[in-house]
Design an enzyme around this catalytic site. Structure first.
Site, short mmCIF file in Angstrom:
data_model
loop_
_atom_site.label_atom_id
_atom_site.label_comp_id
_atom_site.label_asym_id
_atom_site.label_seq_id
_atom_site.Cartn_x
_atom_site.Cartn_y
_atom_site.Cartn_z
N GLY A 120 96.15 0.04 -2.91
CA GLY A 120 95.96 -1.37 -3.22
C GLY A 120 94.72 -1.96 -2.57
N CYS A 153 97.71 -10.16 2.89
CA CYS A 153 97.89 -10.70 4.24
C CYS A 153 99.36 -10.79 4.58
CB CYS A 153 97.20 -12.06 4.39
SG CYS A 153 97.71 -13.30 3.19
N HIS A 154 99.63 -10.81 5.88
CA HIS A 154 101.00 -10.92 6.40
C HIS A 154 101.04 -12.04 7.42
CE1 HIS A 154 101.67 -7.15 4.39
NE2 HIS A 154 100.82 -6.51 5.17
N SER A 206 103.82 -8.49 -2.89
CA SER A 206 102.77 -7.47 -3.01
C SER A 206 103.30 -6.12 -2.56
CB SER A 206 101.56 -7.86 -2.17
OG SER A 206 101.01 -9.08 -2.60
N LEU A 229 106.17 -3.11 1.00
CA LEU A 229 106.10 -4.36 0.24
C LEU A 229 106.14 -5.55 1.18
CD1 LEU A 229 109.15 -5.88 0.03
CD2 LEU A 229 109.61 -3.80 -1.27
N CYS A 286 95.08 -9.88 -3.56
CA CYS A 286 95.10 -8.51 -4.08
C CYS A 286 93.85 -8.18 -4.90
CB CYS A 286 96.36 -8.26 -4.91
SG CYS A 286 97.88 -8.41 -3.95
#
Length: 221
Positions: free
Chosen positions: A75, A79-80, A141, A155, A172
């Site tokens: 991918g 962001c997290h 995502s 994910l 993405c």
């Protein structure tokens, strides 16, 4: 399978734990494992790139305590952040019916069913792994790495309403894609505890009795 809640964990620490677990699962010393967690704010780049889709200078991000990390997942950029449910399945797929296509389908199915539990109708979007609410709003995502037929990474499902960190990236790498979340789409605040509980149940269902591969007619190999 075992599902382990790690709470809030730094990205590097979680990556190290994944790699350690990948070795034990590959060796057959551990059963398939899923880690559930949240990360402090971090932007991650995939194997296919992503730096070109970073919209803020890294020094400005660093001044806000936001890290940019290169990863080994597939991918592009994502962001997290706290309020986002991250799931990392360390999973043997070598002898699993349907292979990687089925694995992705089952991950998407677990998320779609989780969304449905909270009254949110979610869909797959052809050519774009992950889960969407419509053709532009992305709620989850996905990106994985594979070593010796064992997966890691996984994910990220947006649960809380605050998805503002996505303003720092082109989501993405997809022009026109915008982030959304379970709480936003459901119209009420969903707790992480509830999201984890429902997702855990739906993941177990999807991976114990996997649905048919998307697009495959009954009775066909």
């Amino acid at each position: 399978m075992r599902i382990i809640d790690l709470g809030l964990m730094e990205y590097e620490e979680a990556e190290a734990l994944q790699l350690k677990t990948l070795e034990t699962v590959t060796a057959g010393d551990e059963e398939n494992t899923v880690f559930l967690l949240e990360h402090p704010k971090v932007i991650t780049l995939g194997r296919q790139g992503g730096a070109e889709n970073l919209l803020m200078d890294e020094s400005l991000l660093a001044a806000q305590g936001i890290q940019v990390a290169q990863t080994t997942r597939g991918g592009n950029i994502t962001c997290h952040f706290p309020g986002q449910l991250v799931a990392y399945p360390i999973w043997r797929v070598e002898k699993r019916p349907g292979g990687m296509k089925q694995f992705f389908c089952d991950m998407e199915e677990a998320v779609i069913r989780t969304c449905a539990h909270f009254g949110v109708a979610a869909i797959r979007r052809q050519g774009h792994p992950g889960v969407w609410v419509d053709e532009t709003k992305k709620i989850c995502s996905m990106g994985i790495g594979v070593r010796r037929w064992v997966t890691y990474h996984g994910l990220a499902l947006n649960v809380g309403r605050d998805v503002s960190l996505f303003n720092a990236i082109t989501l993405c790498g997809i022009q026109g894609a915008v982030p959304t979340s379970l709480s936003t789409e459901a119209g009420y605040d969903i707790t992480m505890k509830d999201a984890k509980y429902v997702f855990s149940n739906e993941f177990r269902k999807a991976f114990t009795h996997p649905p048919m591969v998307a697009g495959q007619a009954p009775g066909k190999p």
